[in-house]
Design a protein around this motif. Structure first.
Motif, PDB file in Angstrom:
ATOM      1  N   LEU A 120      10.241 -84.343   3.963  1.00  0.00           N
ATOM      2  CA  LEU A 120       8.843 -84.128   4.334  1.00  0.00           C
ATOM      3  C   LEU A 120       7.934 -85.068   3.553  1.00  0.00           C
ATOM      4  O   LEU A 120       7.022 -85.678   4.126  1.00  0.00           O
ATOM      5  N   ARG A 121       8.198 -85.212   2.259  1.00  0.00           N
ATOM      6  CA  ARG A 121       7.407 -86.152   1.444  1.00  0.00           C
ATOM      7  C   ARG A 121       7.453 -87.552   2.045  1.00  0.00           C
ATOM      8  O   ARG A 121       6.425 -88.220   2.176  1.00  0.00           O
ATOM      9  N   LYS A 122       8.650 -87.982   2.394  1.00  0.00           N
ATOM     10  CA  LYS A 122       8.832 -89.326   2.977  1.00  0.00           C
ATOM     11  C   LYS A 122       8.055 -89.458   4.285  1.00  0.00           C
ATOM     12  O   LYS A 122       7.368 -90.452   4.514  1.00  0.00           O
ATOM     13  N   GLU A 123       8.148 -88.460   5.137  1.00  0.00           N
ATOM     14  CA  GLU A 123       7.494 -88.516   6.446  1.00  0.00           C
ATOM     15  C   GLU A 123       5.973 -88.488   6.311  1.00  0.00           C
ATOM     16  O   GLU A 123       5.261 -89.170   7.061  1.00  0.00           O
ATOM     17  N   LEU A 124       5.447 -87.738   5.354  1.00  0.00           N
ATOM     18  CA  LEU A 124       3.992 -87.650   5.172  1.00  0.00           C
ATOM     19  C   LEU A 124       3.394 -88.918   4.574  1.00  0.00           C
ATOM     20  O   LEU A 124       2.180 -89.076   4.565  1.00  0.00           O
ATOM     21  N   LYS A 125       4.232 -89.821   4.100  1.00  0.00           N
ATOM     22  CA  LYS A 125       3.740 -91.117   3.608  1.00  0.00           C
ATOM     23  C   LYS A 125       3.385 -92.042   4.765  1.00  0.00           C
ATOM     24  O   LYS A 125       2.761 -93.079   4.562  1.00  0.00           O
ATOM     25  N   GLY A 126       3.779 -91.695   5.982  1.00  0.00           N
ATOM     26  CA  GLY A 126       3.511 -92.521   7.158  1.00  0.00           C
ATOM     27  C   GLY A 126       2.063 -92.439   7.611  1.00  0.00           C
ATOM     28  O   GLY A 126       1.222 -91.789   6.985  1.00  0.00           O
ATOM     29  N   ASP A 127       1.814 -93.073   8.737  1.00  0.00           N
ATOM     30  CA  ASP A 127       0.453 -93.165   9.275  1.00  0.00           C
ATOM     31  C   ASP A 127       0.087 -92.010  10.209  1.00  0.00           C
ATOM     32  O   ASP A 127      -1.068 -91.864  10.576  1.00  0.00           O
ATOM     33  N   HIS A 128       1.092 -91.241  10.626  1.00  0.00           N
ATOM     34  CA  HIS A 128       0.851 -90.193  11.617  1.00  0.00           C
ATOM     35  C   HIS A 128       1.468 -88.878  11.164  1.00  0.00           C
ATOM     36  O   HIS A 128       2.470 -88.866  10.452  1.00  0.00           O
ATOM     37  N   VAL A 129       0.859 -87.812  11.627  1.00  0.00           N
ATOM     38  CA  VAL A 129       1.395 -86.476  11.358  1.00  0.00           C
ATOM     39  C   VAL A 129       1.369 -85.714  12.674  1.00  0.00           C
ATOM     40  O   VAL A 129       0.541 -85.985  13.545  1.00  0.00           O
ATOM     41  N   ASN A 130       2.296 -84.791  12.836  1.00  0.00           N
ATOM     42  CA  ASN A 130       2.302 -83.982  14.053  1.00  0.00           C
ATOM     43  C   ASN A 130       2.456 -82.510  13.680  1.00  0.00           C
ATOM     44  O   ASN A 130       2.627 -82.162  12.512  1.00  0.00           O
ATOM     45  N   MET A 131       2.401 -81.663  14.669  1.00  0.00           N
ATOM     46  CA  MET A 131       2.407 -80.220  14.412  1.00  0.00           C
ATOM     47  C   MET A 131       3.682 -79.734  13.714  1.00  0.00           C
ATOM     48  O   MET A 131       3.580 -78.946  12.774  1.00  0.00           O
ATOM     49  N   PRO A 132       4.870 -80.177  14.126  1.00  0.00           N
ATOM     50  CA  PRO A 132       6.062 -79.703  13.405  1.00  0.00           C
ATOM     51  C   PRO A 132       6.053 -80.079  11.916  1.00  0.00           C
ATOM     52  O   PRO A 132       6.465 -79.280  11.078  1.00  0.00           O
ATOM     53  N   LEU A 133       5.564 -81.262  11.588  1.00  0.00           N
ATOM     54  CA  LEU A 133       5.492 -81.645  10.170  1.00  0.00           C
ATOM     55  C   LEU A 133       4.509 -80.767   9.413  1.00  0.00           C
ATOM     56  O   LEU A 133       4.767 -80.379   8.267  1.00  0.00           O
ATOM     57  N   LEU A 134       3.401 -80.453  10.043  1.00  0.00           N
ATOM     58  CA  LEU A 134       2.404 -79.596   9.388  1.00  0.00           C
ATOM     59  C   LEU A 134       2.931 -78.168   9.233  1.00  0.00           C
ATOM     60  O   LEU A 134       2.691 -77.532   8.204  1.00  0.00           O
ATOM     61  N   GLU A 135       3.667 -77.699  10.231  1.00  0.00           N
ATOM     62  CA  GLU A 135       4.300 -76.376  10.098  1.00  0.00           C
ATOM     63  C   GLU A 135       5.296 -76.386   8.945  1.00  0.00           C
ATOM     64  O   GLU A 135       5.354 -75.437   8.152  1.00  0.00           O
ATOM     65  N   ALA A 136       6.080 -77.468   8.858  1.00  0.00           N
ATOM     66  CA  ALA A 136       7.061 -77.586   7.774  1.00  0.00           C
ATOM     67  C   ALA A 136       6.361 -77.605   6.419  1.00  0.00           C
ATOM     68  O   ALA A 136       6.812 -76.954   5.475  1.00  0.00           O
ATOM     69  N   ALA A 137       5.259 -78.342   6.312  1.00  0.00           N
ATOM     70  CA  ALA A 137       4.525 -78.410   5.044  1.00  0.00           C
ATOM     71  C   ALA A 137       3.991 -77.038   4.655  1.00  0.00           C
ATOM     72  O   ALA A 137       4.015 -76.664   3.478  1.00  0.00           O
ATOM     73  N   THR A 138       3.529 -76.279   5.628  1.00  0.00           N
ATOM     74  CA  THR A 138       3.020 -74.930   5.362  1.00  0.00           C
ATOM     75  C   THR A 138       4.143 -74.021   4.869  1.00  0.00           C
ATOM     76  O   THR A 138       3.945 -73.212   3.955  1.00  0.00           O
ATOM     77  N   VAL A 160       0.243 -82.080  -1.392  1.00  0.00           N
ATOM     78  CA  VAL A 160      -1.209 -82.010  -1.172  1.00  0.00           C
ATOM     79  C   VAL A 160      -1.834 -83.385  -0.979  1.00  0.00           C
ATOM     80  O   VAL A 160      -2.569 -83.618  -0.014  1.00  0.00           O
ATOM     81  N   GLU A 161      -1.544 -84.316  -1.859  1.00  0.00           N
ATOM     82  CA  GLU A 161      -2.173 -85.643  -1.775  1.00  0.00           C
ATOM     83  C   GLU A 161      -1.858 -86.327  -0.443  1.00  0.00           C
ATOM     84  O   GLU A 161      -2.748 -86.897   0.198  1.00  0.00           O
ATOM     85  N   ASP A 162      -0.608 -86.273  -0.024  1.00  0.00           N
ATOM     86  CA  ASP A 162      -0.244 -86.903   1.251  1.00  0.00           C
ATOM     87  C   ASP A 162      -0.889 -86.188   2.432  1.00  0.00           C
ATOM     88  O   ASP A 162      -1.321 -86.828   3.389  1.00  0.00           O
ATOM     89  N   LEU A 163      -0.969 -84.880   2.371  1.00  0.00           N
ATOM     90  CA  LEU A 163      -1.619 -84.131   3.449  1.00  0.00           C
ATOM     91  C   LEU A 163      -3.107 -84.433   3.523  1.00  0.00           C
ATOM     92  O   LEU A 163      -3.682 -84.505   4.614  1.00  0.00           O
ATOM     93  N   GLU A 164      -3.736 -84.619   2.371  1.00  0.00           N
ATOM     94  CA  GLU A 164      -5.176 -84.912   2.361  1.00  0.00           C
ATOM     95  C   GLU A 164      -5.503 -86.225   3.076  1.00  0.00           C
ATOM     96  O   GLU A 164      -6.614 -86.404   3.562  1.00  0.00           O
TER      97      GLU A 164
END
Length: 154
Positions: free
Chosen positions: A99-117, A125-129
């Motif tokens: 998840l950390r690796k994926e959140l370093k990218g330019d895009h986020v989608n709903m499954p990634l946000l669900e996973a982060a939650t 936090v920093e990558d999500l911000e």
């Protein structure tokens, strides 16, 4: 009318329609093996759906976890996101570095946000911000806020 996104595979469509049994019996194990195999299919839509369906089975087993870890390295971002969400539901520790690796990218989608939650780790936090600016999609924007709040220490 908008066309529904479905996989081209008849097997996966049968899984979606709940016409395919899974479980301990021999037939269920063969179906599980086939579903795992579909996570590596040549067609990205089949891989995406197979990964989603595998995640939704709720079978926390070494073969399922290994398939999801492999799918988290897929070239297709939707497949990776579904795999990471599935791992987050089973084993947050396995999902966190992916998840950390994926959140370093330019895009986020709903499954990634669900996973982060679900993972709810302060290191996200920093990558999500980076995705906190309004996107024009109210649901996605709320999911970013929810994920950030879940990851912040109480």
């Amino acid at each position: 009318m908008e066309e529904r996104y479905l996989p081209p595979s008849d097997f996966l469509q049968a899984v979606i329609n709940e016409d395919v049994p899974f479980g301990e019996h021999d037939f269920g194990e063969k179906n599980l093996a086939r579903l795992i195999e579909m996570t590596r299919d040549a067609d990205p839509a089949n891989r995406d759906w197979a990964t989603l369906l595998l995640s939704q089975l709720g079978m926390d087993r070494p073969d399922v976890r290994a398939a999801l870890v492999k799918a988290a390295e897929d070239e297709n971002s939707a497949v990776r996101a579904e795999a990471i969400l599935g791992l987050a539901q089973m084993h947050r520790g396995l999902a966190l570095p992916l998840l950390r690796k994926e959140l370093k990218g330019d895009h986020v989608n709903m499954p990634l946000l669900e996973a982060a939650t679900i993972v709810a780790d302060v290191s996200l936090v920093e990558d999500l911000e980076a995705f906190a600016e309004p996107s024009g999609n109210k649901l996605l924007d709320q999911m970013v806020v929810d994920a950030i709040n879940a990851c912040r220490p109480v």
